[in-house]
Design a protein around this motif. Sequence first.
Motif, PDB file in Angstrom:
ATOM      1  N   LEU A 170      -0.424  -7.193   2.817  1.00 55.36           N
ATOM      2  CA  LEU A 170      -1.302  -8.139   3.513  1.00 55.36           C
ATOM      3  C   LEU A 170      -1.851  -7.544   4.805  1.00 55.36           C
ATOM      4  O   LEU A 170      -2.986  -7.809   5.186  1.00 55.36           O
ATOM      5  CB  LEU A 170      -0.541  -9.433   3.819  1.00 55.36           C
ATOM      6  CG  LEU A 170      -0.115 -10.262   2.597  1.00 55.36           C
ATOM      7  CD1 LEU A 170       0.520 -11.565   3.033  1.00 55.36           C
ATOM      8  CD2 LEU A 170      -1.290 -10.538   1.676  1.00 55.36           C
ATOM      9  N   PHE A 178      -4.095   0.468   8.682  1.00 54.63           N
ATOM     10  CA  PHE A 178      -2.627   0.442   8.751  1.00 54.63           C
ATOM     11  C   PHE A 178      -2.062   1.547   7.859  1.00 54.63           C
ATOM     12  O   PHE A 178      -2.492   1.713   6.724  1.00 54.63           O
ATOM     13  CB  PHE A 178      -2.152  -0.946   8.298  1.00 54.63           C
ATOM     14  CG  PHE A 178      -0.661  -1.089   8.148  1.00 54.63           C
ATOM     15  CD1 PHE A 178       0.227  -0.522   9.057  1.00 54.63           C
ATOM     16  CD2 PHE A 178      -0.135  -1.819   7.082  1.00 54.63           C
ATOM     17  CE1 PHE A 178       1.598  -0.671   8.915  1.00 54.63           C
ATOM     18  CE2 PHE A 178       1.227  -1.986   6.929  1.00 54.63           C
ATOM     19  CZ  PHE A 178       2.107  -1.407   7.845  1.00 54.63           C
ATOM     20  N   CYS A 216       3.122  -3.778  10.765  1.00 52.67           N
ATOM     21  CA  CYS A 216       3.645  -4.501   9.591  1.00 52.67           C
ATOM     22  C   CYS A 216       3.985  -5.934   9.993  1.00 52.67           C
ATOM     23  O   CYS A 216       4.552  -6.163  11.055  1.00 52.67           O
ATOM     24  CB  CYS A 216       4.887  -3.782   9.074  1.00 52.67           C
ATOM     25  SG  CYS A 216       5.894  -4.762   7.959  1.00 52.67           S
ATOM     26  N   CYS A 219       5.776  -9.391   5.619  1.00 55.63           N
ATOM     27  CA  CYS A 219       5.414 -10.414   4.629  1.00 55.63           C
ATOM     28  C   CYS A 219       6.207 -10.279   3.331  1.00 55.63           C
ATOM     29  O   CYS A 219       6.123 -11.143   2.470  1.00 55.63           O
ATOM     30  CB  CYS A 219       3.918 -10.353   4.337  1.00 55.63           C
ATOM     31  SG  CYS A 219       3.436  -8.918   3.372  1.00 55.63           S
ATOM     32  N   LYS A 221       5.662  -8.602   0.768  1.00 55.40           N
ATOM     33  CA  LYS A 221       4.885  -8.368  -0.454  1.00 55.40           C
ATOM     34  C   LYS A 221       5.227  -7.014  -1.066  1.00 55.40           C
ATOM     35  O   LYS A 221       5.296  -6.877  -2.280  1.00 55.40           O
ATOM     36  CB  LYS A 221       3.385  -8.422  -0.145  1.00 55.40           C
ATOM     37  CG  LYS A 221       2.850  -9.809   0.095  1.00 55.40           C
ATOM     38  CD  LYS A 221       2.927 -10.637  -1.142  1.00 55.40           C
ATOM     39  CE  LYS A 221       1.614 -11.209  -1.561  1.00 55.40           C
ATOM     40  NZ  LYS A 221       1.707 -11.954  -2.831  1.00 55.40           N
TER      41      LYS A 221
HETATM   42  S1  SF4 Z   1       6.024  -6.189   4.678  1.00 54.25           S
HETATM   43 FE1  SF4 Z   1       5.109  -4.604   3.417  1.00 54.25          FE
HETATM   44  S2  SF4 Z   1       3.359  -5.587   2.454  1.00 54.25           S
HETATM   45 FE2  SF4 Z   1       3.935  -6.880   4.205  1.00 54.25          FE
HETATM   46  S3  SF4 Z   1       2.714  -6.110   5.936  1.00 54.25           S
HETATM   47 FE3  SF4 Z   1       4.648  -4.996   5.997  1.00 54.25          FE
HETATM   48  S4  SF4 Z   1       4.215  -3.121   4.853  1.00 54.25           S
HETATM   49 FE4  SF4 Z   1       2.603  -4.563   4.315  1.00 54.25          FE
END
Ligand code: SF4
Length: 393
Positions: A170, A178, A216, A219, A221
Motif C-alpha cells: 500500500l 518507496f 512502511c 499494513c 499486505k
Molecule cells: S507492511 Fe509491507 S505492504 Fe504494508 S507498507 Fe509496509 S512494506 Fe508495504
Amino acid sequence: MAEAHDRPPEQFNLRLRRYDPESGEAPYWDEHSVELAPHRSVLEAILQARDRFDGSIGIRCSCRQAICGSCGIRVNGEPALACHTHLDAAKAASADGVIEIEPMGNMPVVKDLIVDMDAVHWKKIQRVTPWLLAKQPVPEREYIVEKEAMVDVTQSMACIQCGACVSDCLAMEVDPGFIGPAALAKAYRFVGDPRDDEQFERLNDLAQDPQGIFDCTHCFKCVEACPKGVNPMGQIMRLRRIAIDDHHIVDVNNGERHEAAFTGLIKDHGLLWEAELLPRSYGGNSWFGKLHPAAGKELLSSLPAIVKALLRRKVTPMGALKAHNLPPADLKSVQAIYDKVEGREKRYELNLYIVGEDEEPAPPGEAVAAAAAVSEEPGGADVPTTSVEGSAP
Ligand code: SF4
Ligand code: SF4
Ligand code: FES
C-alpha cells in the motif's frame, strides 16, 4: 477415496485481463473455459487457454514448482503464484465461479499478465546493495559465524523474488519511490549477516532515505502476499530495531521519534491519542517540544486532512483533544508488558523460520538449541524445530 491425481477433469472458467500497451487499445477482459483436474494449477489453465484458443495470451513462467518466482499474477484480486494455486481453490474463492486473473500491481504491464519487473522490482533490489560487503580482513579460509546468526537470516533468504509483496504494498501505491518490502527484506539479509562489514552504513542509508525503512505503514499486505513466508514487514521492523536500539540512528525523516511517540502514547494511555502524536513526534514529552517549528509546519500541512475528517464527522474537536485512556486496570496490564520487555537486559530477536522435518528426532536439549540461543528467554526455549514459520516481535 480417489487420490487427488485421479480426479477427473472438470470445466473451469477463466476471466483474463488482457492489455497490449503497444496496440494503443484499452485493457479488456477475455473469457475462456478449460478442462483440467481440480488439483491442477491456474498456470496450467492459462497455458491450456493459450494453446487451445489464443496463442497471443502473455504469461511468464519457468519452473512450474513455486521456485523461480516468475509466474506472479493476481487471482481473484489477490497476489499469487499461478503455478502454486490450485484451480478448485481459486474457483471457490471467486465471486461468481469464474476465476479472475490479472497482472500484478504497482508495476507497469508489458503485455497481458507480464509486468515489467526491471522497472520496479529489480531496480529497488539494486538500491539496497544486494551483496555481501565482506568484513575485513578477509580470513585466509572461511569466516566462522555462529549458527544462530545464519538461522536469523534464513527467512529473508527464502525470497524467490516473485514480486507479490511489491504488487500489494500500500505504501508503494501512494509513494512509488518507496524502496518496498522485497528490497528491504533483501537488505535485512545482509544487515543480519555477521560477515558483512557495513551494518551501520546500510542502516543509516535506509533510515535517512525518506523512502526507506520509515516509509512502511505496517499494513501487513506483504506478509499476507508472500508465498514463501518471508514476512517482509517483519524484516523491516527488525531493520528499524537494529538501527534505533543498537546504532541509535536518529533519522532526518522523524521516523525514529514518531515510533517513540507512538509506543510512548500506548504506554501512557493504553490507546493511541492521535492529537498528541504529532507534537510528541517532534518534541517528545516536553511542553517546549510541542512548540517545535517543524511540528507547526507538519500541522499546517495536515490541516486539509484534519478539516476533512471534522467535516465528515470522523472526529469531533473534543474527541480529538481529550486524552484516549484505557480503564485503569487494563492500562496497568499494558504497562506490565512494557515493564517486562523494557526490563530485559537484551533485546530478543526470535526468528522462527525453520521449516521441515528432522530426519531423526533430535535430543530435547539440542532440538531447541538454535531458537533458544537466539531468544535467551528463560523458559522461552520451548519451541519446536519443525514446521515453524514466522517471527516473534
Ligand atoms: S507492511 Fe509491507 S505492504 Fe504494508 S507498507 Fe509496509 S512494506 Fe508495504
Ligand atoms: S518477499 Fe515473498 S512475496 Fe516478496 S518477492 Fe520475496 S518471495 Fe515474493
Ligand atoms: S513458474 Fe516458477 S514459480 Fe511459478
